[in-house]
Design a protein around this motif. Structure first.
Motif, PDB file in Angstrom:
ATOM      1  N   ARG A  86       0.846  -1.202   0.000  1.00 22.58           N
ATOM      2  CA  ARG A  86       0.000   0.000   0.000  1.00 22.58           C
ATOM      3  C   ARG A  86       0.877   1.246   0.000  1.00 22.58           C
ATOM      4  O   ARG A  86       1.827   1.354   0.760  1.00 22.58           O
ATOM      5  N   TYR A  87       0.537   2.180  -0.892  1.00 25.31           N
ATOM      6  CA  TYR A  87       1.182   3.490  -0.903  1.00 25.31           C
ATOM      7  C   TYR A  87       0.067   4.526  -0.762  1.00 25.31           C
ATOM      8  O   TYR A  87      -0.659   4.812  -1.709  1.00 25.31           O
ATOM      9  N   ALA A  88      -0.103   5.022   0.463  1.00 21.66           N
ATOM     10  CA  ALA A  88      -1.202   5.940   0.777  1.00 21.66           C
ATOM     11  C   ALA A  88      -2.535   5.259   0.441  1.00 21.66           C
ATOM     12  O   ALA A  88      -2.838   4.213   0.988  1.00 21.66           O
ATOM     13  N   ASP A  89      -3.322   5.838  -0.488  1.00 15.26           N
ATOM     14  CA  ASP A  89      -4.645   5.269  -0.786  1.00 15.26           C
ATOM     15  C   ASP A  89      -4.644   4.337  -1.984  1.00 15.26           C
ATOM     16  O   ASP A  89      -5.705   3.901  -2.438  1.00 15.26           O
ATOM     17  N   ASP A  90      -3.472   4.035  -2.529  1.00 18.55           N
ATOM     18  CA  ASP A  90      -3.356   3.077  -3.634  1.00 18.55           C
ATOM     19  C   ASP A  90      -2.765   1.776  -3.114  1.00 18.55           C
ATOM     20  O   ASP A  90      -1.765   1.790  -2.401  1.00 18.55           O
ATOM     21  N   GLY A  91      -3.375   0.650  -3.496  1.00 20.01           N
ATOM     22  CA  GLY A  91      -2.880  -0.619  -2.983  1.00 20.01           C
ATOM     23  C   GLY A  91      -2.961  -1.745  -3.986  1.00 20.01           C
ATOM     24  O   GLY A  91      -3.727  -1.690  -4.960  1.00 20.01           O
ATOM     25  N   LEU A  92      -2.152  -2.765  -3.751  1.00 15.79           N
ATOM     26  CA  LEU A  92      -2.118  -3.955  -4.583  1.00 15.79           C
ATOM     27  C   LEU A  92      -2.109  -5.181  -3.686  1.00 15.79           C
ATOM     28  O   LEU A  92      -1.364  -5.220  -2.704  1.00 15.79           O
ATOM     29  N   ILE A  93      -2.925  -6.167  -4.037  1.00 10.45           N
ATOM     30  CA  ILE A  93      -2.948  -7.433  -3.305  1.00 10.45           C
ATOM     31  C   ILE A  93      -2.719  -8.559  -4.313  1.00 10.45           C
ATOM     32  O   ILE A  93      -3.403  -8.641  -5.333  1.00 10.45           O
ATOM     33  N   HIS A  94      -1.772  -9.421  -4.029  1.00  9.67           N
ATOM     34  CA  HIS A  94      -1.403 -10.496  -4.950  1.00  9.67           C
ATOM     35  C   HIS A  94      -2.160 -11.774  -4.581  1.00  9.67           C
ATOM     36  O   HIS A  94      -2.149 -12.195  -3.420  1.00  9.67           O
ATOM     37  N   CYS A  95      -2.799 -12.372  -5.587  1.00  7.21           N
ATOM     38  CA  CYS A  95      -3.616 -13.571  -5.374  1.00  7.21           C
ATOM     39  C   CYS A  95      -3.180 -14.684  -6.334  1.00  7.21           C
ATOM     40  O   CYS A  95      -2.636 -14.421  -7.403  1.00  7.21           O
ATOM     41  N   GLN A  96      -3.482 -15.903  -5.941  1.00 10.08           N
ATOM     42  CA  GLN A  96      -3.093 -17.043  -6.759  1.00 10.08           C
ATOM     43  C   GLN A  96      -4.100 -17.341  -7.865  1.00 10.08           C
ATOM     44  O   GLN A  96      -3.736 -17.772  -8.954  1.00 10.08           O
ATOM     45  N   THR A  97      -5.405 -17.079  -7.588  1.00 11.74           N
ATOM     46  CA  THR A  97      -6.448 -17.383  -8.575  1.00 11.74           C
ATOM     47  C   THR A  97      -7.386 -16.201  -8.751  1.00 11.74           C
ATOM     48  O   THR A  97      -7.477 -15.320  -7.889  1.00 11.74           O
ATOM     49  N   LYS A  98      -8.104 -16.206  -9.859  1.00 13.65           N
ATOM     50  CA  LYS A  98      -9.090 -15.147 -10.133  1.00 13.65           C
ATOM     51  C   LYS A  98     -10.217 -15.206  -9.112  1.00 13.65           C
ATOM     52  O   LYS A  98     -10.693 -14.158  -8.631  1.00 13.65           O
ATOM     53  N   ALA A  99     -10.664 -16.402  -8.777  1.00 16.17           N
ATOM     54  CA  ALA A  99     -11.743 -16.548  -7.799  1.00 16.17           C
ATOM     55  C   ALA A  99     -11.327 -15.969  -6.455  1.00 16.17           C
ATOM     56  O   ALA A  99     -12.132 -15.336  -5.755  1.00 16.17           O
ATOM     57  N   ASP A 100     -10.099 -16.190  -6.098  1.00 17.37           N
ATOM     58  CA  ASP A 100      -9.566 -15.659  -4.841  1.00 17.37           C
ATOM     59  C   ASP A 100      -9.588 -14.137  -4.856  1.00 17.37           C
ATOM     60  O   ASP A 100      -9.961 -13.481  -3.876  1.00 17.37           O
ATOM     61  N   ALA A 101      -9.192 -13.547  -5.977  1.00 18.25           N
ATOM     62  CA  ALA A 101      -9.174 -12.094  -6.104  1.00 18.25           C
ATOM     63  C   ALA A 101     -10.591 -11.519  -6.070  1.00 18.25           C
ATOM     64  O   ALA A 101     -10.836 -10.479  -5.441  1.00 18.25           O
ATOM     65  N   ASP A 102     -11.538 -12.189  -6.743  1.00 18.50           N
ATOM     66  CA  ASP A 102     -12.932 -11.737  -6.729  1.00 18.50           C
ATOM     67  C   ASP A 102     -13.495 -11.740  -5.310  1.00 18.50           C
ATOM     68  O   ASP A 102     -14.168 -10.797  -4.884  1.00 18.50           O
ATOM     69  N   SER A 103     -13.242 -12.808  -4.581  1.00 19.13           N
ATOM     70  CA  SER A 103     -13.735 -12.932  -3.208  1.00 19.13           C
ATOM     71  C   SER A 103     -13.130 -11.851  -2.316  1.00 19.13           C
ATOM     72  O   SER A 103     -13.825 -11.242  -1.490  1.00 19.13           O
ATOM     73  N   LEU A 104     -11.848 -11.606  -2.504  1.00 16.16           N
ATOM     74  CA  LEU A 104     -11.162 -10.604  -1.676  1.00 16.16           C
ATOM     75  C   LEU A 104     -11.678  -9.203  -1.970  1.00 16.16           C
ATOM     76  O   LEU A 104     -11.825  -8.385  -1.057  1.00 16.16           O
ATOM     77  N   LEU A 105     -11.983  -8.923  -3.222  1.00 10.36           N
ATOM     78  CA  LEU A 105     -12.514  -7.604  -3.568  1.00 10.36           C
ATOM     79  C   LEU A 105     -13.848  -7.363  -2.882  1.00 10.36           C
ATOM     80  O   LEU A 105     -14.094  -6.269  -2.355  1.00 10.36           O
ATOM     81  N   ARG A 106     -14.703  -8.364  -2.857  1.00 13.06           N
ATOM     82  CA  ARG A 106     -15.993  -8.213  -2.170  1.00 13.06           C
ATOM     83  C   ARG A 106     -15.787  -7.953  -0.682  1.00 13.06           C
ATOM     84  O   ARG A 106     -16.452  -7.085  -0.089  1.00 13.06           O
ATOM     85  N   ALA A 107     -14.842  -8.671  -0.081  1.00 16.09           N
ATOM     86  CA  ALA A 107     -14.562  -8.478   1.341  1.00 16.09           C
ATOM     87  C   ALA A 107     -13.966  -7.099   1.597  1.00 16.09           C
ATOM     88  O   ALA A 107     -14.274  -6.450   2.606  1.00 16.09           O
ATOM     89  N   LEU A 108     -13.132  -6.636   0.680  1.00 16.02           N
ATOM     90  CA  LEU A 108     -12.483  -5.336   0.837  1.00 16.02           C
ATOM     91  C   LEU A 108     -13.501  -4.201   0.758  1.00 16.02           C
ATOM     92  O   LEU A 108     -13.443  -3.238   1.538  1.00 16.02           O
ATOM     93  N   ILE A 109     -14.448  -4.324  -0.163  1.00 17.99           N
ATOM     94  CA  ILE A 109     -15.502  -3.313  -0.285  1.00 17.99           C
ATOM     95  C   ILE A 109     -16.292  -3.205   1.019  1.00 17.99           C
ATOM     96  O   ILE A 109     -16.586  -2.098   1.503  1.00 17.99           O
TER      97      ILE A 109
END
Length: 417
Positions: free
Chosen positions: A224-247
């Motif tokens: 994370r750099y201030a309000d911009d961030g990146l999260i590394h995931c192994q699968t697309k499904a994992d990234a989709d699930s994490l985005l919902r949780a992050l919101i």
């Protein structure tokens, strides 16, 4: 007789804060007092400020709002405190920051001592090689949306310093002065432009995001750099699930994910059919991450890797800045004078954007050299209208005096035609 102040704030600390504020420059606040004006009565101004801070009688003036156009459209509302208030905030920052630094996460890079944007770019490059997917997120209007109650709970958790707590509350409640002169009270947010604002924003996000990630998603690598961030995931499904949780997590904290700047990106073309995926790149801190052919330094073989290089937006911005300097029309200046004028800027660009994939800077270097060629055609009558001869003239100087311009010195002469 010695008069005891309620708060023990050393005069030396106020002077140190002044030096740091002056080094950072900046414009005048609502009182229209510039740094130069402040310096005219420096000793008295600093004493008055110290006296008010130490006695508890300091109240921050309103913050002047200046709309700044964004490169991507729209505008950013920059808050400019007065010179005196910037010094007062710096005094508080110098005291509070050492208490907060030890609790901040190692993957938080923005606005922190001994950490840089290039550090964040470097770690992101390595992690893109390890994971196939990246969740890129941006927080909508972070500085304007920070919840005051939650923020003060965080500040109170990490300091018992009464004057820090007192003035932090006052800074949060300081009025905003709009461009038309009207003033309004603020019920949330910290001014983007305040000296202490980035530190407070980092503290807020430490609990809203950093600690939450370590607690709920400890198997993920992120940056994370201030309000911009990146999260590394192994699968697309994992990234989709994490985005919902992050919101949902940001919603709990009074924040909102900026949907237009949030995406899930595929970053591993070596293992899958890349034609299946539409999102194949992202921009982070001025660098465009995408598939690039890279040479193995040991074997010399080319391989396709997901790597950073200066973004198109950054290149466009730098070219615009060169044009604004009107170099090609400065026939009144010598080449040495032009070099002194532009070298600090070019040197900064080369040091930052040349760290990764220097060849991506080639369009900018060509633009700078073509600008110098245009200057030569205006400067010398014998070269007017003769671009080839002017290009040869500038090229010969670069070979004879390679240290004259910062990009020549760095061995990045680019092209001359």
């Amino acid at each position: 007789m010695t008069i005891t102040k309620p708060f023990n704030i050393p005069k030396k600390l106020v002077f140190l804060a002044y030096q740091k504020v002056k080094a950072n420059a900046g414009g005048a606040g609502v009182d229209k007092q510039s740094l130069q004006d402040f310096d005219k009565n420096l000793e008295n101004n600093l004493y008055t400020l110290w006296n008010k801070l130490s006695s508890g009688s300091y109240f921050p003036p309103p913050v002047r709002i200046v709309p700044i156009p964004k490169k991507t459209g729209g505008e950013r509302r920059l808050g400019i405190p007065t010179v005196g208030d910037r010094i007062a905030q710096m005094v508080a920052k110098l005291v509070l920051e050492p208490d907060l630094e030890p609790i901040f996460d190692e993957d938080s890079y923005g606005y922190r001592p001994k950490r840089s944007a290039l550090d964040a770019v470097a770690i992101t490059q390595k992690r893109c090689w390890k994971r196939s997917w990246v969740l890129e997120f941006d927080i909508k209007g972070l500085f304007d949306e920070i919840d005051h109650i939650l923020l003060m709970k965080a500040v109170e958790k990490h300091t018992k310093n009464k004057w820090i707590l007192l003035y932090t509350r006052r800074w949060l409640n300081a009025e905003l002065e709009e461009p038309d002169g009207t003033r309004k009270k603020r019920t949330k947010g910290v001014p983007q432009g305040g000296v202490i604002s980035p530190l407070l924003a980092n503290l807020f996000l430490h609990y809203a995001f950093d600690s939450w990630m370590r607690r709920e998603h400890s198997n993920k690598e992120w940056c994370r750099y201030a309000d911009d961030g990146l999260i590394h995931c192994q699968t697309k499904a994992d990234a989709d699930s994490l985005l919902r949780a992050l919101i949902e997590r940001f919603k709990e904290c009074g924040l909102e994910v900026n949907s237009s700047k949030t995406q899930i990106v595929y970053c591993n073309g070596s293992r899958y059919d890349i034609k299946k995926y539409t999102n194949r790149d992202f921009v982070f801190l001025g660098y465009l991450f995408r598939d690039r052919w890279t040479k193995n330094p040991k074997t010399g073989e080319l391989f396709l890797g997901f790597n950073p290089g200066v973004s198109k937006e950054a290149l466009k911005s730098m070219r615009q800045q060169i044009r604004k300097m009107n170099i090609r029309n400065r026939a009144d200046m010598s080449l040495n004078q032009l070099a002194r004028k532009v070298n600090p800027i070019i040197r900064g660009w080369v040091q930052y954007y040349g760290r990764f994939n220097k060849s991506a800077l080639r369009p900018l270097l060509r633009h700078i050299n073509l600008t110098l060629i245009s200057w030569a055609m205006r400067k010398y009558k014998t070269l007017r209208g003769k671009k080839t001869q002017a290009a040869h003239f500038i090229r010969s100087i670069s070979e004879r005096e390679p240290s004259l311009f910062a990009h020549w010195k760095a061995g990045m002469t680019g092209v001359f035609a």
